[in-house]
Design an enzyme around this catalytic site. Sequence first.
Site, short mmCIF file in Angstrom:
data_model
loop_
_atom_site.label_atom_id
_atom_site.label_comp_id
_atom_site.label_asym_id
_atom_site.label_seq_id
_atom_site.Cartn_x
_atom_site.Cartn_y
_atom_site.Cartn_z
N ARG A 1 -27.03 19.78 39.44
CA ARG A 1 -28.37 19.74 40.00
C ARG A 1 -28.91 18.34 39.75
NH1 ARG A 1 -27.28 23.58 42.49
NH2 ARG A 1 -28.21 25.67 42.46
N GLU B 1 -34.66 16.85 46.44
CA GLU B 1 -33.98 17.11 47.73
C GLU B 1 -34.97 17.67 48.75
OE1 GLU B 1 -30.65 19.64 46.83
OE2 GLU B 1 -29.88 18.23 45.37
N HIS C 1 -26.00 17.78 49.34
CA HIS C 1 -25.87 19.07 48.62
C HIS C 1 -24.96 20.03 49.40
CE1 HIS C 1 -27.94 21.95 45.58
NE2 HIS C 1 -26.69 22.31 45.82
P1 NDP Z 1 -21.45 28.62 34.23
O1 NDP Z 1 -22.63 29.32 33.70
O2 NDP Z 1 -20.15 29.33 34.34
O3 NDP Z 1 -21.19 27.28 33.39
C1 NDP Z 1 -22.20 26.43 32.95
C2 NDP Z 1 -21.66 25.51 31.86
O4 NDP Z 1 -22.68 24.58 31.50
C3 NDP Z 1 -21.25 26.24 30.59
O5 NDP Z 1 -20.02 25.73 30.13
C4 NDP Z 1 -22.37 25.94 29.61
O6 NDP Z 1 -21.88 25.94 28.28
C5 NDP Z 1 -22.79 24.54 30.08
N1 NDP Z 1 -24.18 24.23 29.71
C6 NDP Z 1 -25.29 24.96 29.96
N2 NDP Z 1 -26.36 24.37 29.42
C7 NDP Z 1 -25.92 23.24 28.81
C8 NDP Z 1 -26.57 22.23 28.06
N3 NDP Z 1 -27.88 22.25 27.83
N4 NDP Z 1 -25.80 21.22 27.56
C9 NDP Z 1 -24.47 21.19 27.79
N5 NDP Z 1 -23.82 22.13 28.50
C10 NDP Z 1 -24.54 23.15 28.99
O7 NDP Z 1 -21.90 28.07 35.67
P2 NDP Z 1 -21.01 27.66 36.92
O8 NDP Z 1 -19.88 26.81 36.46
O9 NDP Z 1 -20.72 28.84 37.75
O10 NDP Z 1 -22.07 26.76 37.74
C11 NDP Z 1 -22.65 25.63 37.13
C12 NDP Z 1 -23.75 25.06 37.99
O11 NDP Z 1 -23.21 24.34 39.07
C13 NDP Z 1 -24.70 26.05 38.66
O12 NDP Z 1 -25.65 26.57 37.77
C14 NDP Z 1 -25.32 25.19 39.74
O13 NDP Z 1 -26.48 24.52 39.23
C15 NDP Z 1 -24.24 24.14 40.03
N6 NDP Z 1 -23.68 24.32 41.38
C16 NDP Z 1 -23.82 23.34 42.31
C17 NDP Z 1 -23.34 23.50 43.59
C18 NDP Z 1 -23.48 22.44 44.62
O14 NDP Z 1 -23.57 22.76 45.80
N7 NDP Z 1 -23.47 21.18 44.26
C19 NDP Z 1 -22.71 24.76 44.01
C20 NDP Z 1 -22.55 25.71 42.93
C21 NDP Z 1 -23.04 25.49 41.68
P3 NDP Z 1 -22.85 26.24 27.02
O15 NDP Z 1 -23.69 27.42 27.39
O16 NDP Z 1 -21.92 26.48 25.87
O17 NDP Z 1 -23.66 25.01 26.82
#
Ligand code: NDP
Length: 316
Positions: A228, A257, A275
């Site tokens: 994001r 955006e 995006h």
């Molecule tokens: P998941 O929930 O499976 O993974 C998220 C990861 O981010 C986890 O490993 C989590 O680990 C880590 N994370 C969360 N908060 C933090 C933090 N504060 N610091 C460091 N690491 C953090 O989500 P997905 O992989 O399914 O999707 C991730 C994101 O990708 C979505 O939420 C969306 O925003 C984005 N996305 C973008 C798209 C695009 O079109 N560009 C399309 C699809 C998704 P931990 O909790 O241990 O920190």
Amino acid sequence: MPDLLLIGGATPVMLERMQARFTVHRLADLPKGWLAENGGTITHVATNGHDGVKPEVMQHLPNLQAISCYGVGYDNIDAKACAARGIPVSHTPDVLNAEVATTALMLMMACYRELLRDDAWVRSGDWERKGNAPLTRSVDGQKVGILGMGRIGQEIARKLEPFGTEILYHTRSKKDVLHRYCPDLVEMAREVDCLIVITPGGAATRHLVNAEVLEALGPQGTLINVARGTVVDEAALIDALGSGKLGWAGLDVFENEPRVPDALKAMKNVVLLPHVGSATVETRAAMGKLTVDNLIAHLDEGRVLTPVPECAHLGK
Ligand code: NDP
């Protein structure tokens, strides 16, 4: 038939399936004041990651029973508040992992191999006038840091492996993966050649990638953001790219955006996408199917199939 509020668009297939089970009210087509007067009839909402459900809409939905989000990121929906009201929020995890991972690799390769510059080299006639284009950099054997090692982060790591890359990652908690965990983001940025950002958006990750991280990545470093726009401090990014503190950036997402700063548009060392991380016909069809499946499962079985973590305990 129950009343469904549709926020944003839907594909014809999604719409047809929704209309078979719901009376669909498109938010964009509703006359002014309709929601305030009739919002009490709405039991289901279909929305997307970008539009979410704004508080000014939510306040008119006292009888809401479920929200289905077309997309995995749901930072524009107050899932905690929904959970407290017993309203399950669902999203579309997993079905888009491969596509978003491909987008990350495509941006990385476009930066490393100067895809846009070399395409322009041919079109402009520079090839004939000036001869061969300057050399580029190889993706093979690079050290890559992944910020976020969830569903998509792990798919990115898998897709990078054939390139002989060394993969490091940073998250808040260590994951059950073979790659090296880095508890400190700045230290990881210092060590890697390329940093790929794939965390959720929202307040908890806002400006995680700040000036210090970008400087640590360095003049030969590349930043890829498919998460994001809010996760990266865009002003600091523009400064780092413009001053040479950071080498390259490949960006699918932006802070405001669809507005993209002119400064970024003018830079030659960036690749910009509107995006489109998951935006292929195949993946959007799968996301659309799951979005409607969640609504129908709620209607028929009183539970959604793929709830967001905050709502995982509801109606299972
Ligand atoms: P998941 O929930 O499976 O993974 C998220 C990861 O981010 C986890 O490993 C989590 O680990 C880590 N994370 C969360 N908060 C933090 C933090 N504060 N610091 C460091 N690491 C953090 O989500 P997905 O992989 O399914 O999707 C991730 C994101 O990708 C979505 O939420 C969306 O925003 C984005 N996305 C973008 C798209 C695009 O079109 N560009 C399309 C699809 C998704 P931990 O909790 O241990 O920190």
